[in-house]
Scaffold this motif. Structure first.
Motif, PDB file in Angstrom:
ATOM      1  N   LEU A   5       0.826  -1.204   0.000  1.00  0.00           N
ATOM      2  CA  LEU A   5       0.000   0.000   0.000  1.00  0.00           C
ATOM      3  C   LEU A   5       0.867   1.265   0.000  1.00  0.00           C
ATOM      4  O   LEU A   5       0.532   2.240  -0.675  1.00  0.00           O
ATOM      5  CB  LEU A   5      -0.954   0.000   1.197  1.00  0.00           C
ATOM      6  CG  LEU A   5      -1.980   1.117   1.221  1.00  0.00           C
ATOM      7  CD1 LEU A   5      -2.842   1.113  -0.046  1.00  0.00           C
ATOM      8  CD2 LEU A   5      -2.866   1.000   2.449  1.00  0.00           C
ATOM      9  N   ILE A   6       1.990   1.242   0.719  1.00  0.00           N
ATOM     10  CA  ILE A   6       2.897   2.393   0.715  1.00  0.00           C
ATOM     11  C   ILE A   6       3.436   2.617  -0.694  1.00  0.00           C
ATOM     12  O   ILE A   6       3.465   3.751  -1.191  1.00  0.00           O
ATOM     13  CB  ILE A   6       4.049   2.195   1.723  1.00  0.00           C
ATOM     14  CG1 ILE A   6       3.508   2.217   3.163  1.00  0.00           C
ATOM     15  CG2 ILE A   6       5.126   3.268   1.545  1.00  0.00           C
ATOM     16  CD1 ILE A   6       4.516   1.777   4.203  1.00  0.00           C
ATOM     17  N   VAL A   7       3.846   1.543  -1.349  1.00  0.00           N
ATOM     18  CA  VAL A   7       4.358   1.650  -2.719  1.00  0.00           C
ATOM     19  C   VAL A   7       3.258   2.174  -3.646  1.00  0.00           C
ATOM     20  O   VAL A   7       3.494   3.059  -4.478  1.00  0.00           O
ATOM     21  CB  VAL A   7       4.908   0.286  -3.207  1.00  0.00           C
ATOM     22  CG1 VAL A   7       5.214   0.312  -4.699  1.00  0.00           C
ATOM     23  CG2 VAL A   7       6.143  -0.099  -2.411  1.00  0.00           C
ATOM     24  N   LEU A   8       2.053   1.650  -3.491  1.00  0.00           N
ATOM     25  CA  LEU A   8       0.935   2.121  -4.321  1.00  0.00           C
ATOM     26  C   LEU A   8       0.622   3.592  -4.052  1.00  0.00           C
ATOM     27  O   LEU A   8       0.296   4.337  -4.988  1.00  0.00           O
ATOM     28  CB  LEU A   8      -0.303   1.261  -4.093  1.00  0.00           C
ATOM     29  CG  LEU A   8      -0.227  -0.172  -4.641  1.00  0.00           C
ATOM     30  CD1 LEU A   8      -1.452  -0.964  -4.219  1.00  0.00           C
ATOM     31  CD2 LEU A   8      -0.046  -0.169  -6.145  1.00  0.00           C
ATOM     32  N   CYS A   9       0.718   4.027  -2.808  1.00  0.00           N
ATOM     33  CA  CYS A   9       0.495   5.443  -2.486  1.00  0.00           C
ATOM     34  C   CYS A   9       1.564   6.317  -3.138  1.00  0.00           C
ATOM     35  O   CYS A   9       1.249   7.399  -3.648  1.00  0.00           O
ATOM     36  CB  CYS A   9       0.484   5.656  -0.978  1.00  0.00           C
ATOM     37  SG  CYS A   9      -1.035   5.121  -0.176  1.00  0.00           S
ATOM     38  N   LEU A  38      -5.657  18.033  -5.650  1.00  0.00           N
ATOM     39  CA  LEU A  38      -6.228  18.029  -4.301  1.00  0.00           C
ATOM     40  C   LEU A  38      -6.632  16.631  -3.835  1.00  0.00           C
ATOM     41  O   LEU A  38      -6.913  16.426  -2.654  1.00  0.00           O
ATOM     42  CB  LEU A  38      -7.431  18.976  -4.236  1.00  0.00           C
ATOM     43  CG  LEU A  38      -7.072  20.458  -4.255  1.00  0.00           C
ATOM     44  CD1 LEU A  38      -8.339  21.311  -4.369  1.00  0.00           C
ATOM     45  CD2 LEU A  38      -6.278  20.838  -3.015  1.00  0.00           C
ATOM     46  N   CYS A  39      -6.657  15.665  -4.745  1.00  0.00           N
ATOM     47  CA  CYS A  39      -6.969  14.277  -4.375  1.00  0.00           C
ATOM     48  C   CYS A  39      -5.778  13.569  -3.741  1.00  0.00           C
ATOM     49  O   CYS A  39      -5.947  12.512  -3.129  1.00  0.00           O
ATOM     50  CB  CYS A  39      -7.425  13.490  -5.603  1.00  0.00           C
ATOM     51  SG  CYS A  39      -9.034  13.992  -6.222  1.00  0.00           S
ATOM     52  N   GLU A  40      -4.583  14.144  -3.873  1.00  0.00           N
ATOM     53  CA  GLU A  40      -3.395  13.484  -3.347  1.00  0.00           C
ATOM     54  C   GLU A  40      -3.452  13.209  -1.842  1.00  0.00           C
ATOM     55  O   GLU A  40      -3.053  12.130  -1.414  1.00  0.00           O
ATOM     56  CB  GLU A  40      -2.150  14.275  -3.713  1.00  0.00           C
ATOM     57  CG  GLU A  40      -1.820  14.164  -5.178  1.00  0.00           C
ATOM     58  CD  GLU A  40      -0.560  14.891  -5.571  1.00  0.00           C
ATOM     59  OE1 GLU A  40      -0.057  15.710  -4.790  1.00  0.00           O
ATOM     60  OE2 GLU A  40      -0.079  14.611  -6.672  1.00  0.00           O
ATOM     61  N   PRO A  41      -3.945  14.118  -1.010  1.00  0.00           N
ATOM     62  CA  PRO A  41      -4.002  13.804   0.429  1.00  0.00           C
ATOM     63  C   PRO A  41      -4.897  12.609   0.767  1.00  0.00           C
ATOM     64  O   PRO A  41      -4.725  11.984   1.814  1.00  0.00           O
ATOM     65  CB  PRO A  41      -4.553  15.091   1.058  1.00  0.00           C
ATOM     66  CG  PRO A  41      -4.186  16.160   0.100  1.00  0.00           C
ATOM     67  CD  PRO A  41      -4.267  15.526  -1.260  1.00  0.00           C
ATOM     68  N   LEU A  42      -5.815  12.280  -0.115  1.00  0.00           N
ATOM     69  CA  LEU A  42      -6.660  11.112   0.133  1.00  0.00           C
ATOM     70  C   LEU A  42      -5.836   9.830   0.210  1.00  0.00           C
ATOM     71  O   LEU A  42      -6.208   8.894   0.926  1.00  0.00           O
ATOM     72  CB  LEU A  42      -7.736  10.986  -0.951  1.00  0.00           C
ATOM     73  CG  LEU A  42      -8.764  12.110  -0.996  1.00  0.00           C
ATOM     74  CD1 LEU A  42      -9.708  11.919  -2.178  1.00  0.00           C
ATOM     75  CD2 LEU A  42      -9.536  12.175   0.303  1.00  0.00           C
ATOM     76  N   LEU A  43      -4.728   9.799  -0.513  1.00  0.00           N
ATOM     77  CA  LEU A  43      -3.860   8.625  -0.458  1.00  0.00           C
ATOM     78  C   LEU A  43      -3.335   8.404   0.961  1.00  0.00           C
ATOM     79  O   LEU A  43      -3.310   7.273   1.455  1.00  0.00           O
ATOM     80  CB  LEU A  43      -2.685   8.793  -1.425  1.00  0.00           C
ATOM     81  CG  LEU A  43      -3.017   8.892  -2.900  1.00  0.00           C
ATOM     82  CD1 LEU A  43      -1.783   9.297  -3.694  1.00  0.00           C
ATOM     83  CD2 LEU A  43      -3.595   7.591  -3.412  1.00  0.00           C
ATOM     84  N   VAL A  46      -6.107   7.097   3.253  1.00  0.00           N
ATOM     85  CA  VAL A  46      -6.329   5.661   3.040  1.00  0.00           C
ATOM     86  C   VAL A  46      -5.238   4.858   3.741  1.00  0.00           C
ATOM     87  O   VAL A  46      -5.530   3.874   4.444  1.00  0.00           O
ATOM     88  CB  VAL A  46      -6.377   5.327   1.529  1.00  0.00           C
ATOM     89  CG1 VAL A  46      -6.319   3.828   1.289  1.00  0.00           C
ATOM     90  CG2 VAL A  46      -7.626   5.922   0.899  1.00  0.00           C
ATOM     91  N   LEU A  47      -3.998   5.258   3.583  1.00  0.00           N
ATOM     92  CA  LEU A  47      -2.890   4.546   4.224  1.00  0.00           C
ATOM     93  C   LEU A  47      -3.018   4.578   5.742  1.00  0.00           C
ATOM     94  O   LEU A  47      -2.815   3.559   6.410  1.00  0.00           O
ATOM     95  CB  LEU A  47      -1.551   5.137   3.783  1.00  0.00           C
ATOM     96  CG  LEU A  47      -0.301   4.477   4.365  1.00  0.00           C
ATOM     97  CD1 LEU A  47      -0.236   3.007   4.014  1.00  0.00           C
ATOM     98  CD2 LEU A  47       0.947   5.204   3.877  1.00  0.00           C
ATOM     99  N   LEU A  48      -3.375   5.727   6.289  1.00  0.00           N
ATOM    100  CA  LEU A  48      -3.544   5.850   7.734  1.00  0.00           C
ATOM    101  C   LEU A  48      -4.666   4.933   8.234  1.00  0.00           C
ATOM    102  O   LEU A  48      -4.498   4.207   9.224  1.00  0.00           O
ATOM    103  CB  LEU A  48      -3.834   7.301   8.110  1.00  0.00           C
ATOM    104  CG  LEU A  48      -3.997   7.609   9.594  1.00  0.00           C
ATOM    105  CD1 LEU A  48      -2.715   7.311  10.344  1.00  0.00           C
ATOM    106  CD2 LEU A  48      -4.406   9.049   9.786  1.00  0.00           C
ATOM    107  N   VAL A  49      -5.783   4.932   7.547  1.00  0.00           N
ATOM    108  CA  VAL A  49      -6.926   4.104   7.967  1.00  0.00           C
ATOM    109  C   VAL A  49      -6.571   2.622   7.876  1.00  0.00           C
ATOM    110  O   VAL A  49      -6.845   1.849   8.801  1.00  0.00           O
ATOM    111  CB  VAL A  49      -8.178   4.447   7.120  1.00  0.00           C
ATOM    112  CG1 VAL A  49      -9.274   3.422   7.320  1.00  0.00           C
ATOM    113  CG2 VAL A  49      -8.678   5.845   7.451  1.00  0.00           C
ATOM    114  N   ALA A  68       4.880   3.253   7.436  1.00  0.00           N
ATOM    115  CA  ALA A  68       3.652   3.938   7.012  1.00  0.00           C
ATOM    116  C   ALA A  68       3.535   5.298   7.697  1.00  0.00           C
ATOM    117  O   ALA A  68       3.213   6.306   7.053  1.00  0.00           O
ATOM    118  CB  ALA A  68       2.429   3.073   7.314  1.00  0.00           C
ATOM    119  N   ALA A  69       3.817   5.348   8.991  1.00  0.00           N
ATOM    120  CA  ALA A  69       3.754   6.620   9.722  1.00  0.00           C
ATOM    121  C   ALA A  69       4.785   7.606   9.186  1.00  0.00           C
ATOM    122  O   ALA A  69       4.490   8.799   9.004  1.00  0.00           O
ATOM    123  CB  ALA A  69       3.977   6.374  11.217  1.00  0.00           C
TER     124      ALA A  69
END
Length: 185
Positions: A5-9, A38-43, A46-49, A68-69
């Motif tokens: 997921l980190i790589v995908l982000c 502006l959609c970039e912070p959504l990544l 998602v990673l945080l959740v 991840a953190a």
């Protein structure tokens, strides 16, 4: 799963950046380009959740959760400046914008630039430390949080190194080279 997921982000960050800038400068749709950017912070959300859910479902905190953190902290603190940096270059190259401003090379102006850079990197590390601490509290005393503590120590090193670099430019400012004799200066 977390590392994937980190790589995908990270890939998503660059894809959204390229798409947003292409819409802005190639397709001449600046509002749509800004919306994509502006959609970039959504990544990061998602990673945080996903990381929180993984920990809540009983996963032992390990280096992946710490990574991840750290990734989130650095993206939050450095993402905007990265977007501005790339945007200036794309605007210059493809849209006739002014040449990007280069950082100062000498003296106290360079020192001030290094302090701003150190502040951004220190903020990134501080956000990462806060997320790592939140993850440790989230897991509770029952879980092994050693890997999270290791990441916190690494982030303190990041802060220290950046402050050392900025301090060195303040204490030992780089001087502009003198013009050679007979150069007309």
């Amino acid at each position: 799963m977390i590392v994937t997921l980190i790589v995908l982000c990270e890939i998503g960050f660059w894809v959204l950046l390229a798409a947003g800038l292409a819409l802005r400068y190639v397709a001449r749709k600046p509002r749509l380009g800004a919306a994509v950017l502006l959609c970039e912070p959504l990544l990061e959300v998602v990673l945080l959740v996903v990381t929180a859910v993984d920990l809540r479902n009983g996963a032992e905190p390990d280096w992946k959760h710490g990574l991840a953190a750290v990734y989130i902290g650095f993206t939050v603190a450095l993402g905007h400046s990265t977007v501005k940096w790339v945007d200036a270059r794309v605007a210059h190259r493809f849209a006739g914008g002014p040449p990007p401003v280069r950082p100062p090379r000498y003296g106290m102006a360079r020192a001030a630039h290094e302090w701003r850079t150190a502040a951004r990197w220190s903020l990134a590390a501080a956000i990462a430390i806060a997320l790592l601490q939140a993850a440790a509290w989230y897991v509770g005393e029952e879980g092994d949080t050693g890997s999270l503590e290791m990441w916190r120590g690494t982030m303190l090193w990041v802060i220290g190194i950046n402050l050392l670099i900025a301090g060195s430019y303040t204490l030992f400012p780089k001087r502009e080279p003198k013009a050679p004799l007979g150069s007309g200066r």
